[in-house]
Design a protein around this motif. Structure first.
Motif, PDB file in Angstrom:
ATOM      1  N   ARG A  24       0.828  -1.212   0.000  1.00  0.00           N
ATOM      2  CA  ARG A  24       0.000   0.000   0.000  1.00  0.00           C
ATOM      3  C   ARG A  24       0.858   1.255   0.000  1.00  0.00           C
ATOM      4  NH1 ARG A  24      -4.417  -2.179   4.359  1.00  0.00           N
ATOM      5  NH2 ARG A  24      -5.745  -3.239   2.870  1.00  0.00           N
ATOM      6  N   ARG A  25       1.941   1.242   0.762  1.00  0.00           N
ATOM      7  CA  ARG A  25       2.837   2.402   0.817  1.00  0.00           C
ATOM      8  C   ARG A  25       3.484   2.639  -0.547  1.00  0.00           C
ATOM      9  NH1 ARG A  25       6.006   0.906   4.817  1.00  0.00           N
ATOM     10  NH2 ARG A  25       4.673   1.821   6.387  1.00  0.00           N
ATOM     11  N   THR A  26       3.896   1.561  -1.200  1.00  0.00           N
ATOM     12  CA  THR A  26       4.509   1.669  -2.521  1.00  0.00           C
ATOM     13  C   THR A  26       3.521   2.250  -3.527  1.00  0.00           C
ATOM     14  OG1 THR A  26       5.925  -0.217  -2.036  1.00  0.00           O
ATOM     15  CG2 THR A  26       5.656   0.366  -4.347  1.00  0.00           C
ATOM     16  N   GLN A  27       2.293   1.769  -3.483  1.00  0.00           N
ATOM     17  CA  GLN A  27       1.260   2.258  -4.394  1.00  0.00           C
ATOM     18  C   GLN A  27       0.988   3.742  -4.151  1.00  0.00           C
ATOM     19  OE1 GLN A  27      -2.263  -0.097  -4.194  1.00  0.00           O
ATOM     20  NE2 GLN A  27      -3.261   0.927  -5.890  1.00  0.00           N
ATOM     21  N   MET A  28       0.926   4.131  -2.882  1.00  0.00           N
ATOM     22  CA  MET A  28       0.686   5.525  -2.528  1.00  0.00           C
ATOM     23  C   MET A  28       1.828   6.409  -3.029  1.00  0.00           C
ATOM     24  SD  MET A  28       0.811   7.247   1.212  1.00  0.00           S
ATOM     25  CE  MET A  28       2.567   6.955   1.179  1.00  0.00           C
ATOM     26  N   ARG A  29       3.050   5.978  -2.786  1.00  0.00           N
ATOM     27  CA  ARG A  29       4.215   6.764  -3.213  1.00  0.00           C
ATOM     28  C   ARG A  29       4.263   6.903  -4.730  1.00  0.00           C
ATOM     29  NH1 ARG A  29       8.646   4.047   0.812  1.00  0.00           N
ATOM     30  NH2 ARG A  29       8.248   5.380   2.603  1.00  0.00           N
ATOM     31  N   SER A  31       1.699   6.961  -6.796  1.00  0.00           N
ATOM     32  CA  SER A  31       0.695   7.924  -7.257  1.00  0.00           C
ATOM     33  C   SER A  31       1.128   9.351  -6.944  1.00  0.00           C
ATOM     34  CB  SER A  31      -0.672   7.622  -6.638  1.00  0.00           C
ATOM     35  OG  SER A  31      -0.629   7.725  -5.241  1.00  0.00           O
ATOM     36  N   VAL A  32       1.794   9.550  -5.818  1.00  0.00           N
ATOM     37  CA  VAL A  32       2.306  10.881  -5.470  1.00  0.00           C
ATOM     38  C   VAL A  32       3.423  11.269  -6.436  1.00  0.00           C
ATOM     39  CG1 VAL A  32       3.571  12.189  -3.720  1.00  0.00           C
ATOM     40  CG2 VAL A  32       1.623  10.784  -3.051  1.00  0.00           C
ATOM     41  N   ARG A  33       4.263  10.314  -6.786  1.00  0.00           N
ATOM     42  CA  ARG A  33       5.374  10.588  -7.703  1.00  0.00           C
ATOM     43  C   ARG A  33       4.849  11.050  -9.062  1.00  0.00           C
ATOM     44  NH1 ARG A  33       7.540   5.804  -7.956  1.00  0.00           N
ATOM     45  NH2 ARG A  33       8.463   6.003  -5.910  1.00  0.00           N
ATOM     46  N   LEU A  48      -3.583  17.585 -12.381  1.00  0.00           N
ATOM     47  CA  LEU A  48      -4.918  17.519 -11.779  1.00  0.00           C
ATOM     48  C   LEU A  48      -5.489  16.107 -11.836  1.00  0.00           C
ATOM     49  CD1 LEU A  48      -6.520  20.840 -13.051  1.00  0.00           C
ATOM     50  CD2 LEU A  48      -6.051  20.222 -10.680  1.00  0.00           C
ATOM     51  N   LYS A  49      -5.303  15.449 -12.979  1.00  0.00           N
ATOM     52  CA  LYS A  49      -5.797  14.073 -13.115  1.00  0.00           C
ATOM     53  C   LYS A  49      -5.070  13.141 -12.149  1.00  0.00           C
ATOM     54  CE  LYS A  49      -7.303  14.355 -17.904  1.00  0.00           C
ATOM     55  NZ  LYS A  49      -6.999  14.002 -19.291  1.00  0.00           N
ATOM     56  N   ALA A  50      -3.768  13.318 -12.053  1.00  0.00           N
ATOM     57  CA  ALA A  50      -2.981  12.479 -11.152  1.00  0.00           C
ATOM     58  C   ALA A  50      -3.339  12.768  -9.697  1.00  0.00           C
ATOM     59  CB  ALA A  50      -1.494  12.705 -11.389  1.00  0.00           C
ATOM     60  N   MET A  51      -3.618  14.027  -9.405  1.00  0.00           N
ATOM     61  CA  MET A  51      -3.974  14.408  -8.033  1.00  0.00           C
ATOM     62  C   MET A  51      -5.318  13.810  -7.635  1.00  0.00           C
ATOM     63  SD  MET A  51      -2.823  15.928  -5.482  1.00  0.00           S
ATOM     64  CE  MET A  51      -3.412  16.445  -3.907  1.00  0.00           C
ATOM     65  N   ALA A  52      -6.226  13.722  -8.592  1.00  0.00           N
ATOM     66  CA  ALA A  52      -7.531  13.117  -8.313  1.00  0.00           C
ATOM     67  C   ALA A  52      -7.377  11.653  -7.915  1.00  0.00           C
ATOM     68  CB  ALA A  52      -8.433  13.238  -9.538  1.00  0.00           C
ATOM     69  N   ARG A  53      -6.311  11.034  -8.377  1.00  0.00           N
ATOM     70  CA  ARG A  53      -6.051   9.639  -8.012  1.00  0.00           C
ATOM     71  C   ARG A  53      -5.194   9.541  -6.742  1.00  0.00           C
ATOM     72  NH1 ARG A  53      -2.310   5.429 -10.854  1.00  0.00           N
ATOM     73  NH2 ARG A  53      -2.845   3.631  -9.615  1.00  0.00           N
ATOM     74  N   ALA A  54      -4.297  10.491  -6.569  1.00  0.00           N
ATOM     75  CA  ALA A  54      -3.355  10.423  -5.445  1.00  0.00           C
ATOM     76  C   ALA A  54      -3.994  10.804  -4.111  1.00  0.00           C
ATOM     77  CB  ALA A  54      -2.161  11.326  -5.719  1.00  0.00           C
ATOM     78  N   GLU A  55      -4.900  11.762  -4.126  1.00  0.00           N
ATOM     79  CA  GLU A  55      -5.487  12.217  -2.859  1.00  0.00           C
ATOM     80  C   GLU A  55      -6.223  11.098  -2.119  1.00  0.00           C
ATOM     81  OE1 GLU A  55      -8.312  15.741  -0.996  1.00  0.00           O
ATOM     82  OE2 GLU A  55      -7.873  15.735  -3.132  1.00  0.00           O
ATOM     83  N   PRO A  56      -7.098  10.337  -2.793  1.00  0.00           N
ATOM     84  CA  PRO A  56      -7.738   9.229  -2.073  1.00  0.00           C
ATOM     85  C   PRO A  56      -6.733   8.179  -1.593  1.00  0.00           C
ATOM     86  CG  PRO A  56      -8.864   9.637  -4.149  1.00  0.00           C
ATOM     87  CD  PRO A  56      -7.644  10.491  -4.136  1.00  0.00           C
ATOM     88  N   GLU A  57      -5.684   7.965  -2.373  1.00  0.00           N
ATOM     89  CA  GLU A  57      -4.644   7.009  -1.960  1.00  0.00           C
ATOM     90  C   GLU A  57      -3.996   7.458  -0.654  1.00  0.00           C
ATOM     91  OE1 GLU A  57      -3.094   4.257  -3.364  1.00  0.00           O
ATOM     92  OE2 GLU A  57      -4.204   4.093  -5.241  1.00  0.00           O
ATOM     93  N   LEU A  58      -3.672   8.743  -0.585  1.00  0.00           N
ATOM     94  CA  LEU A  58      -3.044   9.281   0.624  1.00  0.00           C
ATOM     95  C   LEU A  58      -3.978   9.184   1.825  1.00  0.00           C
ATOM     96  CD1 LEU A  58      -1.304  12.377  -0.931  1.00  0.00           C
ATOM     97  CD2 LEU A  58      -0.164  10.680   0.481  1.00  0.00           C
ATOM     98  N   MET A  59      -5.222   9.556   1.630  1.00  0.00           N
ATOM     99  CA  MET A  59      -6.171   9.533   2.743  1.00  0.00           C
ATOM    100  C   MET A  59      -6.479   8.102   3.192  1.00  0.00           C
ATOM    101  SD  MET A  59      -6.431  12.405   3.696  1.00  0.00           S
ATOM    102  CE  MET A  59      -6.098  14.046   3.211  1.00  0.00           C
ATOM    103  N   ARG A  60      -6.520   7.195   2.237  1.00  0.00           N
ATOM    104  CA  ARG A  60      -6.737   5.792   2.581  1.00  0.00           C
ATOM    105  C   ARG A  60      -5.554   5.254   3.383  1.00  0.00           C
ATOM    106  NH1 ARG A  60      -7.539   3.827  -2.528  1.00  0.00           N
ATOM    107  NH2 ARG A  60      -9.365   5.114  -2.712  1.00  0.00           N
ATOM    108  N   ALA A  61      -4.361   5.650   2.988  1.00  0.00           N
ATOM    109  CA  ALA A  61      -3.164   5.236   3.721  1.00  0.00           C
ATOM    110  C   ALA A  61      -3.198   5.796   5.142  1.00  0.00           C
ATOM    111  CB  ALA A  61      -1.914   5.703   2.990  1.00  0.00           C
ATOM    112  N   ALA A  62      -3.691   7.011   5.278  1.00  0.00           N
ATOM    113  CA  ALA A  62      -3.790   7.610   6.608  1.00  0.00           C
ATOM    114  C   ALA A  62      -4.826   6.876   7.458  1.00  0.00           C
ATOM    115  CB  ALA A  62      -4.155   9.084   6.493  1.00  0.00           C
ATOM    116  N   GLN A  63      -5.938   6.512   6.846  1.00  0.00           N
ATOM    117  CA  GLN A  63      -6.973   5.783   7.581  1.00  0.00           C
ATOM    118  C   GLN A  63      -6.464   4.434   8.069  1.00  0.00           C
ATOM    119  OE1 GLN A  63     -10.235   5.602   4.783  1.00  0.00           O
ATOM    120  NE2 GLN A  63     -11.438   7.008   6.028  1.00  0.00           N
ATOM    121  N   ARG A  64      -5.589   3.838   7.293  1.00  0.00           N
ATOM    122  CA  ARG A  64      -5.081   2.506   7.638  1.00  0.00           C
ATOM    123  C   ARG A  64      -3.771   2.567   8.414  1.00  0.00           C
ATOM    124  NH1 ARG A  64      -6.828   0.331   1.701  1.00  0.00           N
ATOM    125  NH2 ARG A  64      -8.976  -0.072   2.263  1.00  0.00           N
TER     126      ARG A  64
END
Length: 88
Positions: A24-29, A31-33, A48-64
């Protein structure tokens, strides 16, 4: 080395969780990259398109509890600010 059966089981669980969290951390990183690369190239639409995908990834990582929730919010904020600067 774990002595009791419960400690052995805990060790197995930790190993499984570590593998999942690493993935999960690798996937998040990743998308941020992609967002950071789009910002560096100056491509606002791609960012903007990449950010639309990265933001949920980051928040999901934070939730977990993969990253701290404040760290996730800070990262989203900084990326959003960088994208906003591209428009100017």
């Amino acid at each position: 080395m774990a002595n009791t059966s419960s400690a052995k089981k805990a060790t197995r669980k930790i190993a499984r969780r570590t593998a999942v969290n690493k993935s999960r951390r690798t996937q998040m990183r990743g998308s941020v990259r992609i967002v950071e690369e789009a910002i560096a190239s100056g491509d606002r639409d791609a960012a903007l398109k990449a950010m639309a995908r990265a933001e949920p990834e980051l928040m999901r990582a934070a939730q977990r509890n993969i990253i701290h929730r404040n760290a996730a919010s800070r990262k989203v904020s900084r990326l959003t600010h960088s994208i906003a600067k591209l428009a100017k």
